[in-house]
Write a protein that holds these residues in place. Structure first.
Motif, mmCIF file in Angstrom:
data_model
loop_
_atom_site.group_PDB
_atom_site.id
_atom_site.type_symbol
_atom_site.label_atom_id
_atom_site.label_comp_id
_atom_site.label_asym_id
_atom_site.label_seq_id
_atom_site.Cartn_x
_atom_site.Cartn_y
_atom_site.Cartn_z
ATOM 1 N N THR A 16 -7.951 7.608 -0.692
ATOM 2 C CA THR A 16 -7.242 8.860 -0.408
ATOM 3 C C THR A 16 -5.942 8.580 0.333
ATOM 4 O O THR A 16 -4.892 9.143 -0.005
ATOM 5 N N ARG A 17 -6.003 7.712 1.335
ATOM 6 C CA ARG A 17 -4.788 7.380 2.091
ATOM 7 C C ARG A 17 -3.734 6.752 1.174
ATOM 8 O O ARG A 17 -2.559 7.121 1.237
ATOM 9 N N LEU A 18 -4.151 5.808 0.334
ATOM 10 C CA LEU A 18 -3.185 5.174 -0.568
ATOM 11 C C LEU A 18 -2.601 6.176 -1.559
ATOM 12 O O LEU A 18 -1.407 6.111 -1.872
ATOM 13 N N LYS A 23 2.538 9.032 -3.163
ATOM 14 C CA LYS A 23 3.311 10.244 -3.448
ATOM 15 C C LYS A 23 4.425 10.490 -2.434
ATOM 16 O O LYS A 23 5.206 11.418 -2.577
ATOM 17 N N CYS A 24 4.485 9.668 -1.398
ATOM 18 C CA CYS A 24 5.433 9.870 -0.304
ATOM 19 C C CYS A 24 6.826 9.351 -0.679
ATOM 20 O O CYS A 24 6.963 8.255 -1.239
ATOM 21 N N PRO A 25 7.872 10.103 -0.356
ATOM 22 C CA PRO A 25 9.234 9.649 -0.656
ATOM 23 C C PRO A 25 9.667 8.437 0.172
ATOM 24 O O PRO A 25 10.651 7.782 -0.173
ATOM 25 N N THR A 30 7.955 -1.303 -4.461
ATOM 26 C CA THR A 30 8.010 -2.703 -4.907
ATOM 27 C C THR A 30 7.217 -3.622 -3.997
ATOM 28 O O THR A 30 6.715 -4.653 -4.439
ATOM 29 N N SER A 31 7.100 -3.254 -2.726
ATOM 30 C CA SER A 31 6.346 -4.083 -1.775
ATOM 31 C C SER A 31 5.157 -3.347 -1.169
ATOM 32 O O SER A 31 4.453 -3.900 -0.341
ATOM 33 N N MET A 32 4.937 -2.084 -1.578
ATOM 34 C CA MET A 32 3.884 -1.234 -1.014
ATOM 35 C C MET A 32 3.974 -1.184 0.511
ATOM 36 O O MET A 32 3.003 -1.349 1.231
ATOM 37 N N ARG A 33 5.199 -0.979 1.003
ATOM 38 C CA ARG A 33 5.466 -0.835 2.432
ATOM 39 C C ARG A 33 5.853 0.602 2.738
ATOM 40 O O ARG A 33 6.463 1.280 1.917
ATOM 41 N N CYS A 34 5.527 0.998 3.961
ATOM 42 C CA CYS A 34 5.965 2.293 4.456
ATOM 43 C C CYS A 34 7.426 2.171 4.867
ATOM 44 O O CYS A 34 7.777 1.283 5.652
ATOM 45 N N GLY A 35 8.257 3.040 4.342
ATOM 46 C CA GLY A 35 9.675 3.020 4.689
ATOM 47 C C GLY A 35 9.967 3.545 6.081
ATOM 48 O O GLY A 35 11.059 3.353 6.602
#
Length: 80
Positions: A16-18, A23-25, A30-35
């Motif tokens: 669920t978290r992923l 869906k988050c802007p 490309t790296s599955m990092r939080c911006g």
């Protein structure tokens, strides 16, 4: 995370978290990092002690983990 015995969320909560992160802007896909915070989401989303920096998902309570269980996990992590 380590101090609390390395507690992870359930597989359903992790998925669920992923899904929320995907869906988050702010996702850097490309790296599955939080911006926002720069964390690797495969790790951050798994940890009960982590929360989303823009409040899309909260930390989970760790009070149900017994102190001796926490210490055992910590010792296992330190000896690996």
């Amino acid at each position: 995370y380590i101090k609390n015995g390395a507690p992870n969320v359930s597989p359903d909560d992790y998925a669920t978290r992923l899904d929320i992160c995907k869906k988050c802007p702010h996702l850097i896909s490309t790296s599955m990092r939080c911006g926002k915070c720069g964390c690797l989401l495969q790790h951050k989303a798994k940890w009960r002690t982590s929360d989303c920096p823009i409040n899309k998902w909260p930390k989970q309570d760790t009070s149900d983990i017994a102190e001796d269980e926490k210490e055992k996990k910590i010792n296992n992590l330190l000896s690996s």
